[in-house]
Design a protein around this motif. Structure first.
Motif, PDB file in Angstrom:
ATOM      1  N   LEU A 115     -32.576 109.636  72.554  1.00  0.00           N
ATOM      2  CA  LEU A 115     -31.849 110.072  73.750  1.00  0.00           C
ATOM      3  C   LEU A 115     -32.802 110.674  74.780  1.00  0.00           C
ATOM      4  CD1 LEU A 115     -28.601 111.761  72.374  1.00  0.00           C
ATOM      5  CD2 LEU A 115     -28.891 109.469  73.285  1.00  0.00           C
ATOM      6  N   GLY A 116     -33.819 111.387  74.294  1.00  0.00           N
ATOM      7  CA  GLY A 116     -34.795 111.966  75.208  1.00  0.00           C
ATOM      8  C   GLY A 116     -35.582 110.907  75.949  1.00  0.00           C
ATOM      9  N   VAL A 117     -35.844 109.785  75.301  1.00  0.00           N
ATOM     10  CA  VAL A 117     -36.569 108.690  75.949  1.00  0.00           C
ATOM     11  C   VAL A 117     -35.666 107.952  76.930  1.00  0.00           C
ATOM     12  CG1 VAL A 117     -37.721 106.480  75.525  1.00  0.00           C
ATOM     13  CG2 VAL A 117     -38.178 108.424  74.039  1.00  0.00           C
ATOM     14  N   TRP A 118     -34.409 107.777  76.571  1.00  0.00           N
ATOM     15  CA  TRP A 118     -33.485 107.037  77.440  1.00  0.00           C
ATOM     16  C   TRP A 118     -33.025 107.851  78.651  1.00  0.00           C
ATOM     17  CZ3 TRP A 118     -29.838 104.330  73.342  1.00  0.00           C
ATOM     18  CH2 TRP A 118     -30.576 103.306  72.712  1.00  0.00           C
ATOM     19  N   ARG A 119     -33.142 109.172  78.594  1.00  0.00           N
ATOM     20  CA  ARG A 119     -32.900 110.062  79.734  1.00  0.00           C
ATOM     21  C   ARG A 119     -31.570 109.789  80.442  1.00  0.00           C
ATOM     22  NH1 ARG A 119     -37.355 112.977  80.824  1.00  0.00           N
ATOM     23  NH2 ARG A 119     -39.347 112.215  79.976  1.00  0.00           N
ATOM     24  N   GLY A 120     -30.474 110.023  79.761  1.00  0.00           N
ATOM     25  CA  GLY A 120     -29.159 109.950  80.391  1.00  0.00           C
ATOM     26  C   GLY A 120     -28.589 108.563  80.538  1.00  0.00           C
ATOM     27  N   HIS A 121     -29.217 107.547  79.987  1.00  0.00           N
ATOM     28  CA  HIS A 121     -28.672 106.183  80.065  1.00  0.00           C
ATOM     29  C   HIS A 121     -27.329 106.136  79.320  1.00  0.00           C
ATOM     30  CE1 HIS A 121     -28.309 101.835  79.471  1.00  0.00           C
ATOM     31  NE2 HIS A 121     -29.218 101.698  80.430  1.00  0.00           N
ATOM     32  N   PRO A 122     -26.348 105.380  79.844  1.00  0.00           N
ATOM     33  CA  PRO A 122     -25.029 105.302  79.190  1.00  0.00           C
ATOM     34  C   PRO A 122     -25.085 104.870  77.733  1.00  0.00           C
ATOM     35  CG  PRO A 122     -24.951 104.330  81.377  1.00  0.00           C
ATOM     36  CD  PRO A 122     -26.387 104.648  81.113  1.00  0.00           C
ATOM     37  N   ALA A 123     -26.120 104.128  77.369  1.00  0.00           N
ATOM     38  CA  ALA A 123     -26.235 103.690  75.978  1.00  0.00           C
ATOM     39  C   ALA A 123     -26.448 104.863  75.032  1.00  0.00           C
ATOM     40  CB  ALA A 123     -27.387 102.696  75.830  1.00  0.00           C
ATOM     41  N   GLY A 124     -26.903 106.002  75.575  1.00  0.00           N
ATOM     42  CA  GLY A 124     -27.121 107.170  74.734  1.00  0.00           C
ATOM     43  C   GLY A 124     -25.836 107.669  74.107  1.00  0.00           C
ATOM     44  N   ALA A 125     -24.767 107.735  74.894  1.00  0.00           N
ATOM     45  CA  ALA A 125     -23.480 108.173  74.363  1.00  0.00           C
ATOM     46  C   ALA A 125     -22.969 107.197  73.306  1.00  0.00           C
ATOM     47  CB  ALA A 125     -22.465 108.309  75.495  1.00  0.00           C
ATOM     48  N   ALA A 126     -23.171 105.905  73.553  1.00  0.00           N
ATOM     49  CA  ALA A 126     -22.750 104.895  72.572  1.00  0.00           C
ATOM     50  C   ALA A 126     -23.534 105.038  71.274  1.00  0.00           C
ATOM     51  CB  ALA A 126     -22.932 103.498  73.159  1.00  0.00           C
ATOM     52  N   LEU A 127     -24.827 105.344  71.399  1.00  0.00           N
ATOM     53  CA  LEU A 127     -25.657 105.534  70.212  1.00  0.00           C
ATOM     54  C   LEU A 127     -25.157 106.715  69.388  1.00  0.00           C
ATOM     55  CD1 LEU A 127     -28.307 104.847  68.639  1.00  0.00           C
ATOM     56  CD2 LEU A 127     -29.407 106.600  70.038  1.00  0.00           C
ATOM     57  N   LEU A 128     -24.880 107.834  70.061  1.00  0.00           N
ATOM     58  CA  LEU A 128     -24.371 109.003  69.344  1.00  0.00           C
ATOM     59  C   LEU A 128     -23.035 108.705  68.679  1.00  0.00           C
ATOM     60  CD1 LEU A 128     -25.159 112.133  71.564  1.00  0.00           C
ATOM     61  CD2 LEU A 128     -26.127 111.527  69.351  1.00  0.00           C
ATOM     62  N   GLY A 129     -22.181 107.956  69.379  1.00  0.00           N
ATOM     63  CA  GLY A 129     -20.880 107.623  68.817  1.00  0.00           C
ATOM     64  C   GLY A 129     -20.995 106.790  67.554  1.00  0.00           C
ATOM     65  N   ARG A 130     -21.858 105.788  67.583  1.00  0.00           N
ATOM     66  CA  ARG A 130     -22.027 104.934  66.400  1.00  0.00           C
ATOM     67  C   ARG A 130     -22.697 105.698  65.262  1.00  0.00           C
ATOM     68  NH1 ARG A 130     -23.149  98.623  68.018  1.00  0.00           N
ATOM     69  NH2 ARG A 130     -21.565  98.474  69.649  1.00  0.00           N
ATOM     70  N   TYR A 131     -23.675 106.528  65.614  1.00  0.00           N
ATOM     71  CA  TYR A 131     -24.306 107.328  64.573  1.00  0.00           C
ATOM     72  C   TYR A 131     -23.282 108.282  63.941  1.00  0.00           C
ATOM     73  CZ  TYR A 131     -26.708 111.098  62.263  1.00  0.00           C
ATOM     74  OH  TYR A 131     -27.076 112.037  61.332  1.00  0.00           O
ATOM     75  N   ALA A 132     -22.398 108.875  64.760  1.00  0.00           N
ATOM     76  CA  ALA A 132     -21.400 109.816  64.248  1.00  0.00           C
ATOM     77  C   ALA A 132     -20.481 109.145  63.228  1.00  0.00           C
ATOM     78  CB  ALA A 132     -20.579 110.388  65.403  1.00  0.00           C
ATOM     79  N   ARG A 133     -20.137 107.885  63.478  1.00  0.00           N
ATOM     80  CA  ARG A 133     -19.272 107.177  62.522  1.00  0.00           C
ATOM     81  C   ARG A 133     -20.004 106.948  61.196  1.00  0.00           C
ATOM     82  NH1 ARG A 133     -17.541 104.599  67.355  1.00  0.00           N
ATOM     83  NH2 ARG A 133     -19.020 102.870  67.119  1.00  0.00           N
ATOM     84  N   VAL A 134     -21.280 106.600  61.280  1.00  0.00           N
ATOM     85  CA  VAL A 134     -22.067 106.421  60.061  1.00  0.00           C
ATOM     86  C   VAL A 134     -22.225 107.756  59.334  1.00  0.00           C
ATOM     87  CG1 VAL A 134     -24.342 105.789  59.158  1.00  0.00           C
ATOM     88  CG2 VAL A 134     -23.305 104.431  60.986  1.00  0.00           C
TER      89      VAL A 134
END
Length: 334
Positions: free
Chosen positions: A212-231
């Motif tokens: 997330l720090g590398v992507w710096r606010g890119h919308p994909a960051g929220a999607a990444l957190l969401g998918r990780y949260a499900r796992v």
């Protein structure tokens, strides 16, 4: 040019601050296995093996070294499946973690070679003797597996790390349950699942936040957190189930409440349960923010606290392996 300089300086200062914070937290975390035996054993009438604090610290390093590369592999797999995700990736920590794990495994192997005592000189280390015992062979397997992990991490196929890392998990599961134990394969299976899920959870969250720090606010960051949260939800369920079963194998249900306060093992298990509960609450807070906040990336704040708490869980886990088993538990024929 003048507008870019303050931003660059701020970024550099922020990076320095994060580095200092990580070093301080790491030092504090190391105190848990180093000083933990004295606190856990106080008033129990039990005695720890010589060098229990150092062995607990080495185990904690080994567990952390296992978590980092497994977490990176998990998050990279999730990120590759995100539509429109940026190609940028943070520099991998897997090679450094693998070398740290190699050093810890080598030190632990030297302890095994000296008859499970801390060697005070090269003359007390019997490398050849490692091949003559079950624990020695498992220790050598872990040393070689971490060495191979480091080489795979630096190769063109870093995904190959999964195989030597799996060997470490299997070796740890077998080491924790000797053949003299009642139903050792059941205990090893529980440890195998527990350790794998815990490593994926801790290492995965750490690398997700770095990404997330590398992507710096890119919308994909929220999607990444969401998918990780499900796992992570599935991982937490597996960790809880296997942890409870493993604890009941060490502390039978009829005595578990008493042993949680009167034995070193039970006290440490209780501390670990409390920490995992804190981690679960932080994960729930992050999930709520992810779903309801205007900016889903605000979930990274409780997620960072969750990483710190998970680091404490790793340290306590290392301490747990260095403590004597509950005194009220005895193996048939043991």
């Amino acid at each position: 040019m003048s507008t870019l300089r303050p931003a660059a300086e701020a970024t550099e200062e922020g990076g320095t601050g994060r580095t200092v914070a990580v070093l301080v937290l790491t030092a504090l975390g190391a105190l848990i296995p180093l000083l933990g035996p004295l606190a856990a054993l106080h008033g129990t009438g039990e005695a720890a093996a010589p060098g229990a604090g150092g062995i607990g610290l080495l185990r904690a390093v080994l567990f952390a070294a296992l978590s980092v590369p497994l977490g990176e592999l998990l998050v990279h797999r999730i990120a590759r499946r995100l539509p429109g995700a940026p190609p940028e990736r943070p520099r991998g920590w897997a090679p450094f973690a693998a070398w740290a794990g190699f050093g810890a495994a080598l030190a632990l192997a030297s302890v095994v070679s000296a008859g499970n005592l801390v060697p005070h000189g090269p003359g007390q280390i019997d490398v050849g003797g490692l091949y003559g015992s079950r624990d020695g062979k498992l220790a050598l397997l872990e040393v070689n597996a971490f060495l191979l992990t480091a080489l795979c991490a630096l190769s063109r196929r870093p995904a190959a790390q999964v195989w030597p890392l799996a060997a470490v998990v299997v070796a740890e599961a077998l080491r924790a349950h000797p053949a003299t134990e009642q139903s050792p394969l059941t205990g090893s299976a529980l440890t195998l699942v527990h350790l794998t899920c815990a490593a994926l959870w801790a290492g995965g969250l750490l690398h997700a936040l770095r990404l997330l720090g590398v992507w710096r606010g890119h919308p994909a960051g929220a999607a990444l957190l969401g998918r990780y949260a499900r796992v992570a939800l599935v991982l937490l369920a597996a960790i809880t189930a296997t942890g409870v079963c493993s604890a009941l194998r060490r502390m039978p249900a009829a005595t578990v409440l008493d042993q949680l306060t009167t034995t070193a093992y039970g006290r440490t298990v209780l501390a670990k349960v409390v920490l995992v509960a804190v981690v679960a609450l932080l994960a729930l807070w992050a999930r709520i923010r992810l779903r309801r906040a205007r900016d889903p990336l605000t979930a990274s704040a409780p997620a960072r606290a969750e990483v710190v708490a998970l680091g404490a869980v790793v340290a306590v886990s290392g301490l747990l392996t260095a403590l004597p088993l509950p005194i009220r538990w005895s193996w048939p024929g043991g």
